[in-house]
Design a protein around this motif. Structure first.
Motif, short mmCIF file in Angstrom:
data_model
loop_
_atom_site.label_atom_id
_atom_site.label_comp_id
_atom_site.label_asym_id
_atom_site.label_seq_id
_atom_site.Cartn_x
_atom_site.Cartn_y
_atom_site.Cartn_z
N SER A 145 -1.88 6.88 -7.46
CA SER A 145 -3.09 5.83 -7.10
C SER A 145 -3.89 6.78 -6.17
O SER A 145 -3.57 7.28 -5.54
CB SER A 145 -2.38 4.59 -6.40
OG SER A 145 -3.72 3.51 -6.20
N ASP A 146 -5.40 6.28 -6.17
CA ASP A 146 -6.29 7.09 -5.20
C ASP A 146 -6.23 8.55 -5.46
O ASP A 146 -6.30 9.27 -4.42
CB ASP A 146 -5.97 6.58 -3.67
CG ASP A 146 -5.75 5.12 -3.34
OD1 ASP A 146 -6.73 4.53 -3.84
OD2 ASP A 146 -4.96 4.92 -2.77
N SER B 177 0.33 7.00 -3.57
CA SER B 177 -1.23 6.95 -3.23
C SER B 177 -1.37 8.41 -2.68
O SER B 177 -0.77 9.01 -1.94
CB SER B 177 -1.51 5.86 -2.13
OG SER B 177 -2.77 6.07 -1.91
N TYR C 220 1.70 4.21 0.85
CA TYR C 220 1.42 5.38 1.47
C TYR C 220 2.38 5.30 2.51
O TYR C 220 2.29 4.37 3.42
CB TYR C 220 -0.11 5.76 2.04
CG TYR C 220 -0.59 6.88 2.78
CD1 TYR C 220 -0.42 8.03 2.11
CD2 TYR C 220 -0.69 6.75 3.98
CE1 TYR C 220 -0.90 8.82 2.88
CE2 TYR C 220 -1.02 7.92 4.79
CZ TYR C 220 -1.08 9.06 4.02
OH TYR C 220 -1.27 10.13 4.87
N THR D 250 -6.15 3.35 1.49
CA THR D 250 -5.05 3.33 0.30
C THR D 250 -5.32 1.90 -0.64
O THR D 250 -5.06 0.72 0.10
CB THR D 250 -3.54 3.15 0.98
OG1 THR D 250 -3.68 4.47 1.68
CG2 THR D 250 -2.39 3.23 -0.14
N ARG D 251 -5.06 2.13 -1.68
CA ARG D 251 -5.28 1.03 -2.48
C ARG D 251 -4.06 -0.18 -2.56
O ARG D 251 -2.86 0.61 -2.48
CB ARG D 251 -5.60 1.47 -3.89
CG ARG D 251 -5.91 0.56 -4.98
CD ARG D 251 -5.91 0.92 -6.36
NE ARG D 251 -6.70 -0.14 -7.30
CZ ARG D 251 -6.67 0.31 -8.77
NH1 ARG D 251 -6.44 1.34 -9.04
NH2 ARG D 251 -7.41 -0.66 -9.38
N ARG E 245 0.95 -1.19 -0.07
CA ARG E 245 -0.06 0.03 0.03
C ARG E 245 0.72 1.41 -0.07
O ARG E 245 1.62 1.53 1.04
CB ARG E 245 -0.86 -0.22 1.15
CG ARG E 245 -1.93 -1.26 1.33
CD ARG E 245 -2.94 -1.22 2.40
NE ARG E 245 -3.68 -2.48 2.43
CZ ARG E 245 -4.88 -2.41 1.97
NH1 ARG E 245 -5.32 -1.19 1.11
NH2 ARG E 245 -5.45 -3.48 1.99
#
Length: 477
Positions: free
Chosen positions: A233-234, A198, A157, A169-170, A155
């Motif tokens: 991402s996100d 992210s 982050y 978080t993806r 993830r």
């Protein structure tokens, strides 16, 4: 009886002699068998042992078709080894050292999950990034699998110990793929490295945007000098608008909203961001950059003119600028006019501002000041834009703010070459109705609801006055 006894001794002596001859013959046959029948296997064993020198893992003999990978051919020691830098011959006096270096490099795990606060993967080879499946595929060899580089879940982050932001978080799968059928086809090829991170987590909080994303992004990307592609991402489009100048200062390429993209191919990638265990901090011995370098980057990015705070001499008429960071909802100053009036009587030019998403504007305002004061909160993150040797005054509400105030802003401010002062409000200066000594607190959410969001501040200007005088003293030669 006597005859039988003599016969038995004679038989035992005869048998013992035959057994000795038989054992001697076997000893001769065993080495002969090893030398003639098992010699190729012995050579192979020695070869494999050479490959595993200093690694602790015996490597199989494999042949790679990808030129970027190590290639080992043949079964005998008198054959060559192909590496990314060329051939290593058996008669090379440095052969064993070179072989060990190549194999050790291949055995290094691609993902680092042992660092505090963050997980990240550094992949220096052909990668395929599929946003729709949240997968980073590494064109690999069997060696990677043996090295423990089986699929990882990352993830990206940089606050892994905190479950709440990580749940927003993806997750990305980072995995080696072998064989043409498993390797995704590229829909777009890129010639520069990529960094995937992210916009999830605590994005929306000014402090966390800097300490969990912006500073780690600087640490991770600065070495590329702009020749790097950001994959977000996100994605929050407002976040990109807010930090657009910083993104452009770190990358020469337009970012990609990677969650919506098909397969993009890169020569290398970093999934996740590096960071220091402490907030708003960079370790120059580990990352080659410091907070001083980061603050200089911010000055260049936002065209900030002032590098150093004002220096006051006795009799000098120039007045230092005081910036009061105000708040609207919680931890507000309820007697702001009274505070401003008192500061002006001491010789300050006073500006009152509330932090917002207009980074360029707030950066200019903060950089124009010599002293910044405010109640503990995310808006104090803007001390990043203060000139060197400025004064930072953090005001602590009641309720046990000492640890977060010190670690979120106090210690980091010293690493920014700022002079740090702290003022703790008394019970009479707070509107808090709950007694902090008797109020039961359960975790961060309990602290937040009972103390962060439940009080405003009415400064006793006479009690606070010595703090502003101390700031003036620090600005004198």
């Amino acid at each position: 009886m006597k005859h039988d006894s003599v016969l038995a001794r004679s038989f035992a002596h005869h048998q013992q002699k035959r057994l000795r001859y038989g054992a001697f013959a076997c000893c001769l046959l065993i080495p002969l068998y090893f030398c003639t029948v098992l010699r190729p296997s012995l050579n192979l064993l020695v070869w494999n042992l050479r490959l595993s020198v200093g690694v602790g893992l015996e490597m199989p003999q494999v042949e790679e078709t990808n030129s970027s990978q190590q290639v080992i051919k043949g079964k005998h020691l008198d054959q060559e080894i192909r590496t990314p830098t060329g051939l290593i011959a058996e008669n090379d006096p440095q052969a064993e050292t070179k072989i060990s270096e190549v194999v050790t490099k291949n055995l290094e795990p691609i993902c680092n999950v042992l660092e505090p606060r963050t997980n990240f993967c550094e992949i220096n080879r052909d990668v395929r990034v599929d946003g729709k499946s949240s997968t980073v595929s590494i064109v690999s060899s069997q060696m990677d699998v043996l090295a423990g580089n089986s699929p990882w879940t990352i993830r990206p982050y940089a606050r892994k110990e905190d479950k709440k932001p990580m749940n927003h978080t993806r997750a990305w799968s980072v995995k080696p793929v072998i064989g043409d059928q498993e390797i995704p086809r590229c829909s777009r090829n890129h010639s520069v490295p990529a960094i995937l991170f992210s916009n999830g987590g605590y994005t929306g909080n000014h402090f966390h945007e800097f300490t969990d994303i912006v500073v780690p992004l600087y640490i991770t990307s600065r070495k590329y000098d702009g020749e790097v592609q950001f994959l977000i991402s996100d994605l929050r489009t407002w976040w990109v608008a807010k930090f657009q100048a910083i993104l452009k200062g770190l990358s020469n390429y337009e970012f990609l909203d990677i969650d919506k993209e098909a397969v993009h191919c890169f020569p290398s990638i970093t999934v996740g961001l590096k960071r220091h265990p402490k907030d708003l901090t960079i370790d120059p011995s580990k990352h080659s950059y410091s907070m001083k370098d980061f603050r200089e980057f911010l000055r260049n990015t936002y065209s900030l003119k002032r590098v150093n705070a004002i220096r006051i001499r006795d009799g000098q008429r120039n007045k230092p600028r005081l910036l009061i960071i105000s708040r609207r909802r919680t931890r507000c100053f309820t007697n702001l006019r009274q505070i401003t009036k008192m500061a002006r009587t001491l010789g300050y030019k006073v500006t009152v501002e509330e932090a917002d998403r207009n980074m360029s504007r707030i950066a200019q305002v903060v950089n124009s000041c010599d002293v910044l004061m405010g109640v503990h909160g995310a808006g104090l993150t803007n001390i990043l834009f203060l000139p060197e040797n400025s004064i930072f005054i953090q005001i602590l509400p009641i309720g046990g703010f000492e640890w977060i105030a010190t670690n979120y802003f106090g210690v980091p401010s010293r690493g920014m070459n700022l002079n740090y002062l702290e003022y703790k409000v008394s019970k009479e200066e707070s509107t808090l109705k709950n007694d902090p000594h008797t109020t039961p607190i359960r975790g961060w959410e309990g602290f937040k609801s009972n103390f962060l969001n439940a009080q405003n501040i009415k400064l006793n200007v006479n009690r606070f006055r010595p703090t502003l005088l101390k700031a003036l003293e620090l600005l004198h030669y």
